[in-house]
Design a protein around this motif. Structure first.
Motif, short mmCIF file in Angstrom:
data_model
loop_
_atom_site.label_atom_id
_atom_site.label_comp_id
_atom_site.label_asym_id
_atom_site.label_seq_id
_atom_site.Cartn_x
_atom_site.Cartn_y
_atom_site.Cartn_z
N GLU A 126 0.81 -0.83 -0.12
CA GLU A 126 -0.25 -0.26 -0.08
C GLU A 126 0.69 1.22 -0.15
O GLU A 126 0.66 2.20 -0.98
N THR A 127 1.92 1.65 0.62
CA THR A 127 3.05 2.49 0.35
C THR A 127 3.71 2.55 -0.13
O THR A 127 3.79 3.75 -0.95
N GLU A 129 2.63 1.65 -3.43
CA GLU A 129 1.85 1.91 -4.44
C GLU A 129 1.28 3.63 -4.12
O GLU A 129 1.23 4.38 -5.05
N LYS A 130 1.17 3.95 -2.91
CA LYS A 130 1.10 5.50 -2.98
C LYS A 130 2.36 6.19 -3.38
O LYS A 130 2.40 7.46 -3.54
N CYS A 132 4.13 5.32 -5.48
CA CYS A 132 4.00 5.27 -7.05
C CYS A 132 3.20 7.22 -7.83
O CYS A 132 3.61 7.25 -8.82
N GLU A 133 2.41 6.81 -6.67
CA GLU A 133 1.42 8.09 -7.36
C GLU A 133 2.02 9.41 -7.82
O GLU A 133 2.41 10.77 -8.49
N ILE A 134 3.68 9.54 -6.90
CA ILE A 134 4.57 10.71 -6.67
C ILE A 134 6.10 10.14 -7.70
O ILE A 134 6.14 11.31 -7.86
N THR A 135 6.17 9.13 -7.83
CA THR A 135 7.51 9.06 -8.49
C THR A 135 7.45 8.28 -9.97
O THR A 135 8.34 7.82 -10.55
N ASP A 136 6.12 7.51 -10.02
CA ASP A 136 6.36 7.11 -11.45
C ASP A 136 5.30 7.42 -12.51
O ASP A 136 4.55 7.94 -12.54
N ARG A 139 3.01 6.12 -15.33
CA ARG A 139 1.47 5.41 -14.45
C ARG A 139 0.55 5.61 -14.90
O ARG A 139 0.01 6.64 -15.30
#
Length: 139
Positions: A126-127, A129-130, A132-136, A139
């Motif tokens: 979960e962490t 994936e969260k 990834c919202e700002i690093t990928d 996406r």
């Protein structure tokens, strides 16, 4: 040890295990080729997209795609949205190897669940994936 390294070490372990499982199943692919294969989209990808996603030059991506095409991992097909462009698509061989890879990933994740516990693994996932919202950017 910094967080980036703590993320990388388990990934490297997973990647090595997956490549070993693929090799044991009779598939021959280098780590550089595998990293590019992972980035081919379900409907195919343009070479420039692959180069950007893999963070390599267009020339390096072209070289790897040439190798992969000769080995039967990918095929270049016309892009239906742009007659001048071509898409790199996975072949049946790549899809067969993907089944082997996914099975090995399931085994590894089950080992990790047993080692740290299902709840902690779920929190980790979960962490990540969260994050990834700002690093990928793909996406």
């Amino acid at each position: 040890m910094n967080t980036g390294l703590l993320l990388y070490i388990p990934y490297r372990h997973l990647e090595n295990r997956v490549l070993g499982a693929i090799a044991a199943a009779g598939f021959d692919v280098t780590i550089a080729q595998a990293r590019l294969l992972q980035r081919v989209g379900a409907r195919g990808s343009r070479l420039t997209e692959l180069a950007e996603a893999a963070q390599v030059t267009k020339q390096t991506a072209g070289f790897l795609v040439d190798q992969l095409e000769k080995a039967g991992w990918v095929a270049r097909v016309p892009d239906p949205t742009d007659g001048r462009a071509r898409l790199v698509c996975l072949t049946a061989k790549a899809k067969e190897a993907s089944v082997v890879a996914e099975a090995e990933i399931e085994r590894i994740e089950a080992e990790w669940d047993r080692h740290v516990g299902k709840r902690k693994m779920a929190q980790l996932r979960e962490t990540l994936e969260k994050l990834c919202e700002i690093t990928d950017p793909y996406r």
